[in-house]
Scaffold this motif. Structure first.
Motif, short mmCIF file in Angstrom:
data_model
loop_
_atom_site.label_atom_id
_atom_site.label_comp_id
_atom_site.label_asym_id
_atom_site.label_seq_id
_atom_site.Cartn_x
_atom_site.Cartn_y
_atom_site.Cartn_z
N TYR A 13 0.83 -1.20 0.00
CA TYR A 13 0.00 0.00 0.00
C TYR A 13 0.87 1.26 0.00
CZ TYR A 13 -3.09 3.62 1.91
OH TYR A 13 -3.78 4.80 2.12
N LEU A 14 1.83 1.30 0.90
CA LEU A 14 2.68 2.48 1.01
C LEU A 14 3.61 2.63 -0.19
CD1 LEU A 14 3.58 2.34 4.81
CD2 LEU A 14 2.06 3.97 3.68
N TRP A 15 4.21 1.52 -0.62
CA TRP A 15 5.12 1.57 -1.77
C TRP A 15 4.42 2.14 -3.00
CZ3 TRP A 15 10.21 0.68 -3.00
CH2 TRP A 15 10.50 0.56 -4.37
N ASP A 16 3.21 1.66 -3.27
CA ASP A 16 2.48 2.11 -4.44
C ASP A 16 2.19 3.60 -4.36
OD1 ASP A 16 0.86 1.47 -6.91
OD2 ASP A 16 -0.76 2.26 -5.64
N ARG A 17 1.83 4.09 -3.21
CA ARG A 17 1.50 5.51 -3.08
C ARG A 17 2.74 6.40 -3.05
NH1 ARG A 17 -2.20 2.45 -2.25
NH2 ARG A 17 -4.41 2.99 -2.39
N LYS A 60 4.86 12.95 6.42
CA LYS A 60 5.09 12.17 7.64
C LYS A 60 4.04 11.07 7.76
CE LYS A 60 5.79 12.52 12.64
NZ LYS A 60 5.86 13.41 13.82
N LEU A 61 4.49 9.85 8.06
CA LEU A 61 3.58 8.73 8.26
C LEU A 61 3.14 8.67 9.72
CD1 LEU A 61 5.20 5.82 6.22
CD2 LEU A 61 3.58 7.57 5.46
N SER A 62 1.93 8.21 9.92
CA SER A 62 1.41 7.99 11.27
C SER A 62 1.21 6.49 11.47
CB SER A 62 0.08 8.72 11.46
OG SER A 62 -0.54 8.30 12.66
N GLU A 63 2.02 5.91 12.33
CA GLU A 63 1.88 4.48 12.61
C GLU A 63 0.52 4.18 13.23
OE1 GLU A 63 5.07 2.96 14.92
OE2 GLU A 63 6.61 3.37 13.40
N VAL A 64 0.03 5.09 14.04
CA VAL A 64 -1.26 4.87 14.69
C VAL A 64 -2.38 4.82 13.65
CG1 VAL A 64 -2.98 5.88 16.24
CG2 VAL A 64 -0.55 5.96 16.85
N LYS A 65 -2.38 5.77 12.71
CA LYS A 65 -3.42 5.80 11.68
C LYS A 65 -3.33 4.60 10.75
CE LYS A 65 -4.15 10.80 11.64
NZ LYS A 65 -4.05 12.06 10.84
N ALA A 106 -2.14 1.65 11.55
CA ALA A 106 -2.61 0.49 12.31
C ALA A 106 -4.13 0.46 12.35
CB ALA A 106 -2.04 0.52 13.72
N GLN A 107 -4.74 1.62 12.50
CA GLN A 107 -6.20 1.69 12.50
C GLN A 107 -6.76 1.35 11.12
OE1 GLN A 107 -6.81 5.73 13.81
NE2 GLN A 107 -6.74 5.19 16.00
N MET A 108 -6.11 1.85 10.07
CA MET A 108 -6.56 1.60 8.71
C MET A 108 -6.56 0.12 8.37
SD MET A 108 -4.87 2.99 5.14
CE MET A 108 -4.91 4.69 5.73
N PHE A 109 -5.52 -0.58 8.83
CA PHE A 109 -5.38 -2.00 8.50
C PHE A 109 -5.83 -2.92 9.64
CE2 PHE A 109 -2.60 0.05 5.47
CZ PHE A 109 -2.84 -0.67 4.31
N SER A 110 -6.48 -2.34 10.65
CA SER A 110 -7.04 -3.13 11.76
C SER A 110 -6.01 -4.08 12.35
CB SER A 110 -8.27 -3.91 11.29
OG SER A 110 -9.26 -3.05 10.77
N CYS A 111 -4.88 -3.52 12.73
CA CYS A 111 -3.81 -4.34 13.29
C CYS A 111 -3.07 -3.55 14.36
CB CYS A 111 -2.83 -4.77 12.19
SG CYS A 111 -1.93 -3.41 11.41
N SER A 112 -2.14 -4.21 15.01
CA SER A 112 -1.29 -3.52 15.97
C SER A 112 -0.24 -2.71 15.22
CB SER A 112 -0.61 -4.52 16.90
OG SER A 112 0.38 -5.25 16.18
N ARG A 113 0.61 -2.00 15.95
CA ARG A 113 1.65 -1.22 15.29
C ARG A 113 2.85 -2.07 14.87
NH1 ARG A 113 2.21 4.10 19.05
NH2 ARG A 113 3.77 4.63 17.47
N ILE A 114 2.88 -3.33 15.32
CA ILE A 114 4.02 -4.20 14.98
C ILE A 114 4.11 -4.45 13.47
CG2 ILE A 114 5.02 -6.49 15.28
CD1 ILE A 114 3.94 -6.46 18.14
N PRO A 115 3.02 -4.85 12.77
CA PRO A 115 3.12 -5.02 11.31
C PRO A 115 3.45 -3.72 10.59
CG PRO A 115 1.13 -6.09 12.16
CD PRO A 115 1.69 -5.25 13.27
N VAL A 116 2.93 -2.60 11.12
CA VAL A 116 3.24 -1.30 10.51
C VAL A 116 4.73 -1.03 10.60
CG1 VAL A 116 2.86 1.19 10.65
CG2 VAL A 116 0.94 -0.38 11.02
#
Length: 246
Positions: free
Chosen positions: A27-31, A42-47, A49-59
Motif C-alpha cells: 500500500y505504502l510503496w504504491d503511493r 510524515k507517516l502515522s503508525e497509529v493511523k 494500524a487503524q486503517m489496517f485493523s492491526c497492531s503497530r508491529i506489522p506497521v
C-alpha cells in the motif's frame, strides 16, 4: 489436534502473520512510487494500524522494509517521512540503464530479432502518440515501460532489469517527473512528446537497418532524463521533492 493438523494450522498462522506487513508495505510503496504520498510526508503508525485493523508491529515491519529500500527516512524522536528523490541515485541508475539496455537492444538487433517486430513496434508507437494527443500521461508511463520491456524479453534478458531501476523508488519517481506527469509547467507536454519522438526515431532506425543510428538514438534516449530533471530540480517549486548532493 493431530500432528499433521497442527502443522497445517501453524503454517496458515505464519502466512497470516506475514501477510499484514506485506499488505501495508505494498500500500505504502504504491503511493510513494506514484507520488500520491509526496516527499516529506510524515507517516502515522497509529493511523496506519487503524486503517489496517492491526497492531503497530506489522506497521513497523513495513516501515522498516521501506526504510531499507530508500522509500522512507526515519528520524529518531521525529518519525518516518517519505524520502526525497535522491538525484545521485537517479544518475547512477540512469547510467546503468544506458549501458545495459543499449547492449540488450543491440544484441537483439544483431540477432535479427527486431525487424520481424516492426508491426508490433509501430502499433505501440501509435498507442503512445494517441496518449499524447489525449493527454493521458499516466497511461503513457505504462506504455513506455511495455515498450522497453519487450527488448528484454526477446533473449530472456529480464534478469538485467534489476539493475536498470525497475524497482528503484528514486528512479521510478524521477521517470514520472521526466514524463511530465507530476508537473504543471509549460514544458511538461514537450518532455512527453520528446520521449515518444525518440521511440519513433529508434523504430525508424530499425526499419532502415541503420545500426549506428539505432545505437545513437538509444544513448540519446536514456540521457533524456538528465536534461529534464537537471532543469526541474533547480525550480523552487520542487526543492522539497529532490535531494541534490553534488
Amino acid at each position: 489436534m493431530n500432528e499433521n493438523t497442527r502443522e497445517v494450522f501453524e503454517s496458515t498462522a505464519d502466512a497470516t502473520a506475514i501477510s499484514k506487513p506485506e499488505e501495508i508495505h505494498h500500500y505504502l510503496w504504491d503511493r510513494i512510487a506514484t507520488l500520491e504520498l509526496q516527499p516529506g510526508t510524515k507517516l502515522s503508525e497509529v493511523k496506519l494500524a487503524q486503517m489496517f485493523s492491526c497492531s503497530r508491529i506489522p506497521v513497523r515491519e513495513a516501515v522498516r522494509r521501506l526504510n531499507a529500500e530508500g522509500a522512507l527516512d526515519s528520524q529518531p524522536q521525529r518519525g518516518s517521512f517519505v524520502s526525497r528523490i535522491d538525484m545521485n541515485r537517479v544518475r547512477q541508475v540512469r547510467y546503468l540503464r544506458e549501458v545495459l539496455e543499449t547492449r540488450v537492444v543491440m544484441d537483439a538487433y544483431d540477432a535479427g530479432l527486431l525487424q520481424p517486430l516492426l508491426p508490433l513496434l509501430r502499433n505501440m508507437l501509435q498507442e503512445q502518440q494517441d496518449m499524447i494527443r489525449f493527454n493521458e500521461l499516466i497511461k503513457l508511463t505504462d506504455a513506455d515501460t511495455r515498450f522497453h520491456d519487450l527488448f528484454y524479453q526477446l533473449q530472456n534478458k529480464e534478469f538485467v532489469q534489476q539493475h536498470t531501476g525497475r524497482h528503484d523508488i528514486h528512479y521510478i519517481r524521477a521517470r514520472r517527473f521526466a514524463l511530465g506527469i507530476e508537473r504543471s509547467d509549460d514544458e511538461r507536454m514537450d518532455d512527453s512528446v520528446n520521449i515518444v519522438s525518440q521511440h519513433v526515431r529508434m523504430v525508424h532506425a530499425i526499419e532502415q537497418g541503420d545500426r549506428a543510428a539505432l545505437e545513437q538514438e538509444l544513448v540519446h534516449h536514456f540521457r533524456n532524463i538528465n536534461h529534464t530533471l537537471e532543469r526541474v530540480v533547480n525550480d523552487e517549486a520542487f526543492k522539497t521533492v529532490f535531494q541534490v548532493n553534488d
